[in-house]
Design a protein around this motif. Structure first.
Motif, mmCIF file in Angstrom:
data_model
loop_
_atom_site.group_PDB
_atom_site.id
_atom_site.type_symbol
_atom_site.label_atom_id
_atom_site.label_comp_id
_atom_site.label_asym_id
_atom_site.label_seq_id
_atom_site.Cartn_x
_atom_site.Cartn_y
_atom_site.Cartn_z
ATOM 1 N N LEU A 129 -42.500 6.696 17.468
ATOM 2 C CA LEU A 129 -40.656 6.448 17.130
ATOM 3 C C LEU A 129 -40.538 7.586 16.177
ATOM 4 O O LEU A 129 -38.597 7.730 16.419
ATOM 5 C CB LEU A 129 -41.121 5.751 16.174
ATOM 6 N N ASN A 130 -40.649 8.423 15.689
ATOM 7 C CA ASN A 130 -40.242 9.596 14.805
ATOM 8 C C ASN A 130 -39.645 10.252 15.430
ATOM 9 O O ASN A 130 -39.776 11.182 15.582
ATOM 10 C CB ASN A 130 -41.905 10.349 14.411
ATOM 11 N N LEU A 131 -39.954 10.495 17.044
ATOM 12 C CA LEU A 131 -40.009 11.627 17.792
ATOM 13 C C LEU A 131 -38.267 10.864 18.315
ATOM 14 O O LEU A 131 -37.206 12.210 18.811
ATOM 15 C CB LEU A 131 -40.428 11.202 19.364
ATOM 16 N N LEU A 132 -38.067 9.652 18.226
ATOM 17 C CA LEU A 132 -36.412 9.643 19.177
ATOM 18 C C LEU A 132 -35.152 10.147 17.273
ATOM 19 O O LEU A 132 -36.083 10.372 15.897
ATOM 20 C CB LEU A 132 -36.055 7.940 18.238
ATOM 21 N N PRO A 133 -34.613 10.531 17.613
ATOM 22 C CA PRO A 133 -33.578 11.007 16.868
ATOM 23 C C PRO A 133 -33.322 9.705 16.020
ATOM 24 O O PRO A 133 -32.452 9.442 16.296
ATOM 25 C CB PRO A 133 -31.932 11.455 17.737
ATOM 26 N N GLY A 134 -33.018 10.838 14.826
ATOM 27 C CA GLY A 134 -32.789 9.727 13.777
ATOM 28 C C GLY A 134 -33.844 8.693 12.589
ATOM 29 O O GLY A 134 -33.067 8.221 12.378
ATOM 30 N N ILE A 135 -34.888 8.526 13.405
ATOM 31 C CA ILE A 135 -35.471 8.325 12.921
ATOM 32 C C ILE A 135 -36.874 8.778 12.097
ATOM 33 O O ILE A 135 -37.757 9.572 12.821
ATOM 34 C CB ILE A 135 -35.938 7.575 13.788
ATOM 35 N N GLY A 136 -36.992 8.658 10.494
ATOM 36 C CA GLY A 136 -38.186 9.013 10.451
ATOM 37 C C GLY A 136 -38.658 8.341 9.349
ATOM 38 O O GLY A 136 -38.659 6.904 10.427
ATOM 39 N N ASP A 137 -39.432 8.903 8.525
ATOM 40 C CA ASP A 137 -40.935 7.746 8.267
ATOM 41 C C ASP A 137 -39.925 6.560 7.771
ATOM 42 O O ASP A 137 -41.087 5.178 7.939
ATOM 43 C CB ASP A 137 -41.771 8.190 7.049
ATOM 44 N N LYS A 138 -39.272 6.348 7.557
ATOM 45 C CA LYS A 138 -38.783 5.073 6.796
ATOM 46 C C LYS A 138 -37.774 4.133 7.739
ATOM 47 O O LYS A 138 -38.940 2.772 7.104
ATOM 48 C CB LYS A 138 -38.017 5.214 5.572
ATOM 49 N N LEU A 139 -37.241 4.718 8.537
ATOM 50 C CA LEU A 139 -36.923 3.713 9.667
ATOM 51 C C LEU A 139 -38.060 3.611 10.289
ATOM 52 O O LEU A 139 -38.831 1.791 10.996
ATOM 53 C CB LEU A 139 -35.413 4.227 10.068
ATOM 54 N N ARG A 140 -39.274 4.568 10.557
ATOM 55 C CA ARG A 140 -40.002 3.991 11.518
ATOM 56 C C ARG A 140 -40.576 3.021 11.060
ATOM 57 O O ARG A 140 -41.169 1.600 11.460
ATOM 58 C CB ARG A 140 -41.022 5.783 11.677
ATOM 59 N N ASP A 141 -41.696 2.844 9.424
ATOM 60 C CA ASP A 141 -42.044 1.992 9.079
ATOM 61 C C ASP A 141 -41.350 0.313 8.767
ATOM 62 O O ASP A 141 -41.938 0.004 8.997
ATOM 63 C CB ASP A 141 -42.144 2.101 7.454
ATOM 64 N N ASN A 142 -39.808 0.659 8.930
ATOM 65 C CA ASN A 142 -39.244 -0.705 8.558
ATOM 66 C C ASN A 142 -39.276 -1.372 10.228
ATOM 67 O O ASN A 142 -39.206 -2.727 10.312
ATOM 68 C CB ASN A 142 -37.379 -0.129 8.627
ATOM 69 N N VAL A 143 -38.980 -0.888 11.794
ATOM 70 C CA VAL A 143 -39.419 -1.097 12.522
ATOM 71 C C VAL A 143 -40.596 -1.956 13.180
ATOM 72 O O VAL A 143 -40.886 -2.650 13.653
ATOM 73 C CB VAL A 143 -39.086 0.120 13.835
ATOM 74 N N ARG A 153 -41.898 -5.992 13.504
ATOM 75 C CA ARG A 153 -41.806 -6.721 14.908
ATOM 76 C C ARG A 153 -43.522 -7.259 13.880
ATOM 77 O O ARG A 153 -43.848 -7.543 14.765
ATOM 78 C CB ARG A 153 -42.131 -5.132 15.992
ATOM 79 N N LYS A 154 -44.639 -6.637 13.397
ATOM 80 C CA LYS A 154 -45.616 -6.782 12.687
ATOM 81 C C LYS A 154 -45.424 -8.655 12.749
ATOM 82 O O LYS A 154 -45.609 -9.420 13.335
ATOM 83 C CB LYS A 154 -46.502 -6.006 12.067
ATOM 84 N N ARG A 155 -44.327 -8.586 11.902
ATOM 85 C CA ARG A 155 -44.066 -9.756 10.713
ATOM 86 C C ARG A 155 -43.474 -10.448 12.317
ATOM 87 O O ARG A 155 -43.554 -11.650 11.756
ATOM 88 C CB ARG A 155 -42.984 -9.245 10.508
ATOM 89 N N ASP A 199 -31.219 -7.303 18.866
ATOM 90 C CA ASP A 199 -32.213 -7.886 18.245
ATOM 91 C C ASP A 199 -32.830 -6.595 16.892
ATOM 92 O O ASP A 199 -32.741 -6.746 16.051
ATOM 93 C CB ASP A 199 -32.914 -8.285 19.131
ATOM 94 N N LEU A 200 -32.950 -5.856 18.220
ATOM 95 C CA LEU A 200 -33.230 -4.497 16.692
ATOM 96 C C LEU A 200 -32.548 -3.801 15.733
ATOM 97 O O LEU A 200 -33.111 -3.974 15.016
ATOM 98 C CB LEU A 200 -33.244 -3.568 18.161
ATOM 99 N N GLU A 201 -31.624 -3.747 16.342
ATOM 100 C CA GLU A 201 -30.094 -3.367 14.867
ATOM 101 C C GLU A 201 -30.025 -4.662 13.984
ATOM 102 O O GLU A 201 -29.464 -5.146 13.295
ATOM 103 C CB GLU A 201 -29.128 -3.517 16.072
ATOM 104 N N ASP A 202 -30.174 -6.146 14.779
ATOM 105 C CA ASP A 202 -30.133 -6.635 13.449
ATOM 106 C C ASP A 202 -31.125 -6.807 12.800
ATOM 107 O O ASP A 202 -31.251 -7.422 11.714
ATOM 108 C CB ASP A 202 -29.787 -8.147 13.965
ATOM 109 N N ARG A 203 -32.290 -6.977 12.930
ATOM 110 C CA ARG A 203 -33.272 -7.152 12.733
ATOM 111 C C ARG A 203 -33.883 -6.500 12.100
ATOM 112 O O ARG A 203 -34.716 -5.978 10.441
ATOM 113 C CB ARG A 203 -34.708 -7.419 13.337
ATOM 114 N N VAL A 204 -34.013 -4.533 11.786
ATOM 115 C CA VAL A 204 -34.263 -3.733 10.969
ATOM 116 C C VAL A 204 -33.501 -3.039 10.805
ATOM 117 O O VAL A 204 -31.758 -1.896 11.325
ATOM 118 C CB VAL A 204 -34.264 -2.217 12.428
ATOM 119 N N SER A 205 -33.678 -2.838 8.615
ATOM 120 C CA SER A 205 -31.978 -2.422 8.354
ATOM 121 C C SER A 205 -32.099 -1.024 8.839
ATOM 122 O O SER A 205 -33.146 0.159 8.292
ATOM 123 C CB SER A 205 -32.526 -2.873 6.664
#
Length: 189
Positions: free
Chosen positions: A122-136, A140-142, A151-157
Motif C-alpha cells: 500500500l505504501n507504493l501507491l502515491p499519497g499513502i504513507g504509514d498512517k494512511l496505510r494503517d488506517n486501510v 479492512r481487518k475490523r 466504499d474505500l473512500e467512505d470507510r478510510v479517513s
C-alpha cells in the motif's frame, strides 16, 4: 507474433492509428501502424496493420495468443516509443480500464501485503504513507473487505480518490519503468 508468453486470450485498446505509417520529416513510410495498451496488464504494443485493416482509436483488439484480423504482427514497446497521440489517449484509457475493472483494483486494497519489515504494498501507491496505510489495514481487518472505490473512500479517513491513486501508480509504472522497483499493475518487460 507478440512478446507475450501466454496462451490466454488478451485484448488491448487501440490508442493511436497511423494509417500511412511513420512520418519521416513530412514523408510517410511503411505500413499502417497502431499503438495499443493491454487490458489485463497494461503492456504497450506497436502493431503493424494490413492496408485494409478497419481499426480505429478506442477499438478493442486481440493481441494474444494470436492477433486479430487486420493485424500482421506486433511487439511490445516502452512508453517513450508511443506517439504523442497515443500518450495523450493512454491517460484516458487507463482511467476507463480502472473504472471498468474496479473490483480488481479494490481487491488490491483488500489483498495488499507487506513486502518487507519496513515496506508494505500500500505504501507504493502515491499519497499513502504509514498512517494512511494503517488506517486501510485497520478498517479492512475490523469491517471486512472493501466493496468499491466509494466504499474505500467512505470507510478510510484521509483516503481521497483511491481510483485516481491507482491510475497515478499505473502511469508511473509505465512512464518511468527504470525508477520503479516494485510493479503492482504493469507487467515487467
Amino acid at each position: 507474433m507478440s512478446d507475450a508468453a501466454s496462451d490466454e486470450t488478451s485484448e488491448a485498446v487501440v490508442l493511436d492509428v497511423l494509417h500511412h505509417g511513420r512520418s519521416n520529416g513530412g514523408a510517410y513510410s511503411g505500413s499502417p501502424l497502431a499503438y495499443a495498451v493491454a487490458v489485463d496488464d497494461f503492456t504497450l504494443y506497436e502493431l503493424s496493420l494490413r492496408e485494409d485493416a478497419d481499426i480505429s482509436i478506442g477499438d478493442y483488439v486481440q493481441v494474444t495468443p494470436a492477433f486479430d484480423a487486420g493485424i500482421e504482427r506486433g511487439h511490445t514497446v516502452g512508453y517513450e516509443d508511443l506517439t504523442d497521440g497515443a500518450r495523450s489517449e493512454l491517460d484516458y484509457v487507463i482511467e476507463e480500464l480502472v473504472e471498468a475493472h474496479e473490483k480488481r483494483f479494490v481487491d488490491f486494497f483488500n489483498d495488499a501485503q507487506p513486502l518487507s519489515l519496513r515496506l508494505h504494498q500500500l505504501n507504493l501507491l502515491p499519497g499513502i504513507g504509514d498512517k494512511l496505510r494503517d488506517n486501510v489495514l485497520d478498517e479492512r481487518k475490523r469491517h471486512g473487505p472493501f466493496e468499491s472505490f466509494d466504499d474505500l473512500e467512505d470507510r478510510v479517513s484521509g483516503l481521497h480518490s483511491p481510483k485516481e491513486t491507482v491510475v497515478e501508480r499505473i502511469e508511473e509504472e509505465l512512464e518511468n519503468p527504470d525508477d520503479v522497483k516494485y510493479r503492482l499493475f504493469v507487467r515487467r518487460e
